[in-house]
Write a protein that holds these residues in place. Structure first.
Motif, PDB file in Angstrom:
ATOM      1  N   LEU A  61      10.874   4.057 -50.804  1.00 53.37           N
ATOM      2  CA  LEU A  61      11.283   4.776 -49.631  1.00 53.37           C
ATOM      3  C   LEU A  61      10.716   3.784 -48.346  1.00 53.37           C
ATOM      4  O   LEU A  61      11.473   3.640 -47.447  1.00 53.37           O
ATOM      5  CB  LEU A  61      10.717   6.158 -49.390  1.00 53.37           C
ATOM      6  CG  LEU A  61      11.199   6.937 -48.213  1.00 53.37           C
ATOM      7  CD1 LEU A  61      12.726   7.093 -48.151  1.00 53.37           C
ATOM      8  CD2 LEU A  61      10.581   8.206 -48.286  1.00 53.37           C
TER       9      LEU A  61
ATOM     10  N   LEU B 253       7.572  10.817 -47.379  1.00 55.78           N
ATOM     11  CA  LEU B 253       7.896  10.539 -45.859  1.00 55.78           C
ATOM     12  C   LEU B 253       6.695  11.192 -45.219  1.00 55.78           C
ATOM     13  O   LEU B 253       6.184  10.457 -44.472  1.00 55.78           O
ATOM     14  CB  LEU B 253       9.108  11.160 -45.460  1.00 55.78           C
ATOM     15  CG  LEU B 253       9.532  10.577 -43.899  1.00 55.78           C
ATOM     16  CD1 LEU B 253       9.572   9.287 -43.884  1.00 55.78           C
ATOM     17  CD2 LEU B 253      10.872  11.048 -43.659  1.00 55.78           C
TER      18      LEU B 253
ATOM     19  N   ALA C 259      14.682  10.628 -41.904  1.00 58.82           N
ATOM     20  CA  ALA C 259      13.589   9.662 -42.279  1.00 58.82           C
ATOM     21  C   ALA C 259      13.924   8.467 -41.195  1.00 58.82           C
ATOM     22  O   ALA C 259      12.979   7.792 -40.955  1.00 58.82           O
ATOM     23  CB  ALA C 259      13.972   9.289 -43.815  1.00 58.82           C
TER      24      ALA C 259
ATOM     25  N   VAL D 182       8.063  16.161 -40.734  1.00 56.86           N
ATOM     26  CA  VAL D 182       9.161  16.064 -41.198  1.00 56.86           C
ATOM     27  C   VAL D 182       9.332  17.613 -41.681  1.00 56.86           C
ATOM     28  O   VAL D 182       8.610  18.274 -42.237  1.00 56.86           O
ATOM     29  CB  VAL D 182       8.935  15.377 -42.576  1.00 56.86           C
ATOM     30  CG1 VAL D 182      10.291  15.256 -43.352  1.00 56.86           C
ATOM     31  CG2 VAL D 182       8.716  13.800 -42.264  1.00 56.86           C
TER      32      VAL D 182
ATOM     33  N   ALA E  37       6.684   6.214 -38.262  1.00 54.87           N
ATOM     34  CA  ALA E  37       5.903   6.493 -39.571  1.00 54.87           C
ATOM     35  C   ALA E  37       4.875   5.204 -39.934  1.00 54.87           C
ATOM     36  O   ALA E  37       3.933   5.348 -40.442  1.00 54.87           O
ATOM     37  CB  ALA E  37       6.954   6.860 -40.612  1.00 54.87           C
TER      38      ALA E  37
ATOM     39  N   TRP F  51      10.883   6.732 -39.099  1.00 54.41           N
ATOM     40  CA  TRP F  51      10.421   5.124 -39.440  1.00 54.41           C
ATOM     41  C   TRP F  51       9.486   4.743 -38.636  1.00 54.41           C
ATOM     42  O   TRP F  51       8.719   4.326 -38.819  1.00 54.41           O
ATOM     43  CB  TRP F  51      11.516   4.727 -40.461  1.00 54.41           C
ATOM     44  CG  TRP F  51      10.680   3.521 -40.826  1.00 54.41           C
ATOM     45  CD1 TRP F  51      10.806   2.187 -40.498  1.00 54.41           C
ATOM     46  CD2 TRP F  51      10.005   3.477 -41.996  1.00 54.41           C
ATOM     47  NE1 TRP F  51       9.933   1.306 -41.075  1.00 54.41           N
ATOM     48  CE2 TRP F  51       9.257   2.041 -42.038  1.00 54.41           C
ATOM     49  CE3 TRP F  51       9.182   4.343 -42.736  1.00 54.41           C
ATOM     50  CZ2 TRP F  51       8.218   1.673 -42.868  1.00 54.41           C
ATOM     51  CZ3 TRP F  51       8.050   3.979 -43.480  1.00 54.41           C
ATOM     52  CH2 TRP F  51       7.891   2.680 -43.480  1.00 54.41           C
TER      53      TRP F  51
END
Ligand code: GLU
Length: 294
Positions: free
Chosen positions: A27, A256, A277, A264, A284, A281
């Motif tokens: 991912l 995630l 996602a 999330v 993240a 990102w």
């Protein structure tokens, strides 16, 4: 960054089904590639044929598909790349950097100290005549390897004292992961590697091989390792539970969150998940930055 500059990859070993730790690596590498407008390639690291589990490659591909990953180009299989690894080995041999080592694991266990990853091999066989059925090792140059990991920060390693001469081809004829991964990352034109920090100790060996073979060094980002409830790394060897091919959403949302996106939401469809996602990102990866080297 333009797509011609970013090429990422996911490189699972088909020694068992995909588990949560591998999903996190898939991912993160996927989202990072797409966030940079880049490509994402897939490579089956089935070089260690005795450890490959029948059917695992296909099962991994099916799970990735079911989870909505879309890879660019054909899947590369290391089991078909022997000629390329042999050519790289011969280049290193022509440079006088390879020698045969007949030491057994038992001998190493009795004499060698433990280093960053296994025993430190201090070159016992360097001056011995070549012998058949022996492993082939790289004569590690006296070079301090330093690189800036996007997540772990600056990493430095003195390979000669921390790892020693390492194996390029095993006595049973299997090419070592370190050689195969360097040859294949170069062949696939990989510019950015995002993978688990369990491989951080391998990276200096890969960089030294890139230097010896005249290959470019990609950018590296090593993700925190997913641990099981007793604090061990999740791995196929410890029989981590495979992820459910039929229920992608819970595992993806959990992955995630693990990657640093705590807000999330549970979503109803894969399309919603991927949209969320992609938006999460850039945020993240930030909390992971500046972590101490592991
Ligand atoms: N095949 C390795 C693994 O599954 C990953 C290699 C890499 O990403 O460089 O652990």
């Amino acid at each position: 960054m333009s797509s011609s500059r970013y090429r990422g990859r996911f490189a699972p070993s088909p020694t068992g089904p995909l588990h949560f730790g591998s999903l996190v690596a898939a991912l993160a590498s996927y989202l990072d590639a797409r966030a940079h407008g880049g490509e994402w390639l897939l490579r089956m690291e089935d070089v260690d044929t005795p450890r490959v589990v029948a059917g695992a490659s296909d099962a991994i591909l099916r799970v990735l598909e079911a989870y909505g990953f879309e890879w660019d180009g054909a899947v590369m299989y290391q089991s078909r790349r022997g000629a390329a690894y042999q050519a790289a080995l011969q280049t290193l041999q022509a440079m006088g950097l390879v020698y045969a080592c007949a030491c057994s694991r038992k001998q190493l266990a009795e004499t060698a100290k433990r280093g960053i990853d296994g025993f430190i091999y201090l070159g016992t066989c360097r001056e011995r005549p070549p012998s058949a059925d022996a492993a082939l090792r790289l004569r590690v140059p006296a070079e301090r390897i330093v690189f800036d990991d996007r997540i772990q920060g600056r990493v430095a390693c003195d390979l000669a004292s921390e790892s020693g001469d390492f194996v390029l081809k095993r006595a049973d004829g299997v090419f070592a992961y370190q050689l195969a991964v360097v040859v294949d990352d170069a062949e696939q034109g990989i510019s950015h590697i995002v993978r688990g920090a369990d491989l951080l100790t391998s990276t200096p060996r890969q960089i030294v091989l890139q230097h010896c073979l005249g290959l470019a060094t990609p950018s590296y980002a090593h993700l925190p390792v997913v641990l099981d409830p007793v604090g061990d790394k999740l791995s196929k060897q410890t029989l981590a539970a495979p992820i459910d091919p039929h229920r992608p959403l819970p595992a993806m949302v959990q992955a995630l969150r693990f990657l640093g996106a705590p807000d999330v939401r549970a979503v109803g469809s894969l399309a919603e998940f991927w949209a969320q996602a992609a938006a999460a990102w850039p945020g993240a990866i930030r909390p992971l930055r500046g972590r101490r080297p592991v």
